[in-house]
Design an enzyme around this catalytic site. Structure first.
Site, PDB file in Angstrom:
ATOM      1  N   HIS A 196      -7.572   5.843   1.329  1.00 15.48           N
ATOM      2  CA  HIS A 196      -8.491   5.684   2.443  1.00 15.48           C
ATOM      3  C   HIS A 196      -7.725   5.666   3.759  1.00 15.48           C
ATOM      4  CE1 HIS A 196      -7.062   1.637   1.473  1.00 15.48           C
ATOM      5  NE2 HIS A 196      -7.343   1.295   2.717  1.00 15.48           N
ATOM      6  N   LYS A 231     -10.477  -3.687  -6.394  1.00 13.38           N
ATOM      7  CA  LYS A 231     -10.908  -4.665  -5.396  1.00 13.38           C
ATOM      8  C   LYS A 231     -12.375  -4.490  -5.058  1.00 13.38           C
ATOM      9  CE  LYS A 231      -9.711  -6.374  -0.776  1.00 13.38           C
ATOM     10  NZ  LYS A 231      -8.824  -6.177   0.399  1.00 13.38           N
ATOM     11  N   ASP A 246       0.842  -1.202   0.000  1.00 20.18           N
ATOM     12  CA  ASP A 246       0.000   0.000   0.000  1.00 20.18           C
ATOM     13  C   ASP A 246       0.874   1.248   0.000  1.00 20.18           C
ATOM     14  OD1 ASP A 246      -3.037  -0.737   0.680  1.00 20.18           O
ATOM     15  OD2 ASP A 246      -1.736  -2.117   1.786  1.00 20.18           O
ATOM     16  N   GLU A 274      -7.961 -12.804  -3.048  1.00 20.70           N
ATOM     17  CA  GLU A 274      -7.166 -12.798  -1.829  1.00 20.70           C
ATOM     18  C   GLU A 274      -8.020 -13.321  -0.690  1.00 20.70           C
ATOM     19  OE1 GLU A 274      -7.518  -8.267  -0.165  1.00 20.70           O
ATOM     20  OE2 GLU A 274      -6.212  -8.567  -1.896  1.00 20.70           O
ATOM     21  N   ASN A 275      -7.349 -13.730   0.372  1.00 14.51           N
ATOM     22  CA  ASN A 275      -8.055 -14.223   1.549  1.00 14.51           C
ATOM     23  C   ASN A 275      -8.522 -13.057   2.410  1.00 14.51           C
ATOM     24  OD1 ASN A 275      -5.136 -13.971   1.838  1.00 14.51           O
ATOM     25  ND2 ASN A 275      -5.454 -14.520   3.977  1.00 14.51           N
ATOM     26  N   ALA A 276      -9.548 -13.314   3.199  1.00 15.41           N
ATOM     27  CA  ALA A 276     -10.046 -12.291   4.110  1.00 15.41           C
ATOM     28  C   ALA A 276      -9.433 -12.420   5.502  1.00 15.41           C
ATOM     29  CB  ALA A 276     -11.575 -12.371   4.206  1.00 15.41           C
ATOM     30  N   GLU A 325     -11.639  -0.574  -1.349  1.00 20.36           N
ATOM     31  CA  GLU A 325     -12.558  -1.366  -2.168  1.00 20.36           C
ATOM     32  C   GLU A 325     -13.588  -0.464  -2.846  1.00 20.36           C
ATOM     33  OE1 GLU A 325     -12.084  -4.848   1.187  1.00 20.36           O
ATOM     34  OE2 GLU A 325     -13.775  -3.444   1.222  1.00 20.36           O
ATOM     35  N   ASP A 328      -5.716  -2.776  14.950  1.00 20.19           N
ATOM     36  CA  ASP A 328      -5.020  -2.910  16.227  1.00 20.19           C
ATOM     37  C   ASP A 328      -3.544  -2.531  16.123  1.00 20.19           C
ATOM     38  OD1 ASP A 328      -7.360  -3.753  17.351  1.00 20.19           O
ATOM     39  OD2 ASP A 328      -6.933  -5.884  17.073  1.00 20.19           O
TER      40      ASP A 328
END
Length: 421
Positions: free
Chosen positions: A69, A267, A29, A349-351, A159, A74
């Site tokens: 964005h 995405k 990113d 991609e995985n979540a 997204e 965390d």
């Protein structure tokens, strides 16, 4: 926040570990809130230069995300640029807004895409000049094809969707979310659209659409014979979803100007809960006008095809069975088939990290989606981005499973000894 690489030696070691098991590359990113943090058109790419240099030295491919964005989790908080936040204090309508007047500072409303309210610039101009700066700063990476793809952030979490289910507003799964079109700019656009068809009374968002944690049956708009089926409901949902598509169209057109023939991707998020209900309420509040009698993804795919963009879709390795109307598999295949029918590439991609999803079973699900075995015509995704690269992944048991996954994704047979090492 000063665009400095925190631990270059540690990161190099981690990337060397990934390279040792034949991972193809990394996705990174580039945060608007870091690079253009303090003043308009003052860009700081210092840390990215160092990072990309390490990636190139190791012979890894590079995919880059234009991240317009806010990121809050965390581990890290990356807000929007300070100068944007200052503008927002004077004009909070630059943010998406719900029916209670709550502002969502994750990203800018698409209502200012063409409004010069950002110190004389429109939002699309700001995004374009950021992308131009990246292209100019890293021209060598483009000339040597070291950057294989650029993903364009187009909304919440990068997204293409409205921020309809924000946790900071109390949303919890499987709530339907809320429409996000109450800033003055989108309200004006809706009013003009209603006047254009001679029905000015339709120039307001729907009443009775519930709250963030409602179920469809609890609302007048989304229940089985709800208002979403009426002429007004269809008008509103078409306008709401078309604004999402138009936003993607505008920004991707500028991305093509900035990046030339470098492949682009966009995405989408799989809003799979309540997928088997009649209204598909979470998809509708997110801007995906998809329900039992309408394919809401074909228009999005058509827009992506115009820009030769890959569809990157994240959905469905979850093992959540409640509510009864959940169907991540059905949604996954609907979206992928829409893209394949239009002959555009699909990435995925995985979540969640797979070591949190029963290890090998999570990886098996990803492989099944990446290379489906039961299609009459051979089809597979063009690329897969594994989300969840952290120290926990590099622990012995987790890393062993991940190494097997990489081998199988590359089409290599996994021998018995690989199961033990």
């Amino acid at each position: 926040m000063e665009c400095e690489l925190v631990d270059p030696d540690g990161l190099r070691k981690q990337l060397e570990t990934l390279k040792s098991i034949d991972v193809d590359g990394v996705m990174v990113d580039t945060w608007w809130g870091i690079v253009e943090a303090n003043d308009p058109q003052q860009y700081n790419w210092k840390g990215y230069k160092q990072l990309f240099s390490i990636v190139r030295e190791l012979g890894l491919r590079l995919q880059v995300v234009m991240s317009f964005h806010e990121s809050r989790d965390d581990d890290v908080c990356i807000p929007l640029p300070k100068w944007i936040i200052e503008i927002g204090k004077e004009n909070p309508d630059i943010y998406f807004t719900d029916r209670h007047g709550n502002r969502n500072t994750e990203c800018l409303t698409w209502g200012i895409d063409e409004e010069p309210v950002l110190r004389g610039r429109t939002a699309v101009q700001v995004y374009f000049e950021y992308m131009q700066s990246f292209r100019d700063e890293f021209s060598e990476l483009f000339n040597t094809r070291s950057i294989s793809k650029i993903q364009i952030g187009l909304g919440a979490c990068g997204e293409l969707r409205y921020p309809s289910n924000p946790a900071k507003r109390g949303w919890k799964y499987p709530g339907i979310g809320e429409f996000q079109c109450y800033d003055k700019y989108l309200r004006k656009c809706l009013e003009e659209a209603a006047k254009a068809i001679g029905l000015p009374k339709w120039g307001n968002p729907p009443e009775g659409a519930g709250s963030y944690n409602s179920q469809p049956v609890e609302t007048d708009f989304f229940c089985y014979h709800g208002e979403y089926r009426t002429p007004y409901g269809r008008f509103f949902l078409k306008w709401y979803s078309q604004y999402l598509i138009d936003h993607g169209d505008r920004v991707l057109a500028k991305a093509k100007l900035a990046f030339g023939d470098v492949p682009l991707s966009v995405k989408l998020l799989g809003m799979y809960w309540w997928y088997e209900s009649a209204s598909h309420a979470p998809e509708l509040t997110a801007g995906y006008y998809n329900w039992a009698n309408r394919d809401g993804y074909a228009p999005i795919v058509s827009m992506l095809k115009r820009h030769e963009a890959t569809l990157n879709f994240a959905c469905a390795e979850h093992y959540i069975v409640w509510p009864t109307d959940v169907d991540p598999e059905g949604l996954f295949w609907q979206v992928l088939n829409a893209a394949w029918d239009a002959n555009i590439p699909v990435a995925s991609e995985n979540a969640l990290p797979c070591y949190e999803l029963n290890g090998s079973n999570g990886y098996n699900k990803l492989l099944e989606h990446a290379k489906p075995r039961n299609f009459p015509v051979p089809r597979h995704i063009s690329a897969f981005n594994y989300v969840g690269f952290n120290q926990a992944l590099l622990e012995q048991v987790n890393f062993r499973e991940f190494r097997r996954f990489v081998k199988r994704m590359h089409g290599e047979a996994v021998q018995y000894e690989d199961l033990l090492n």
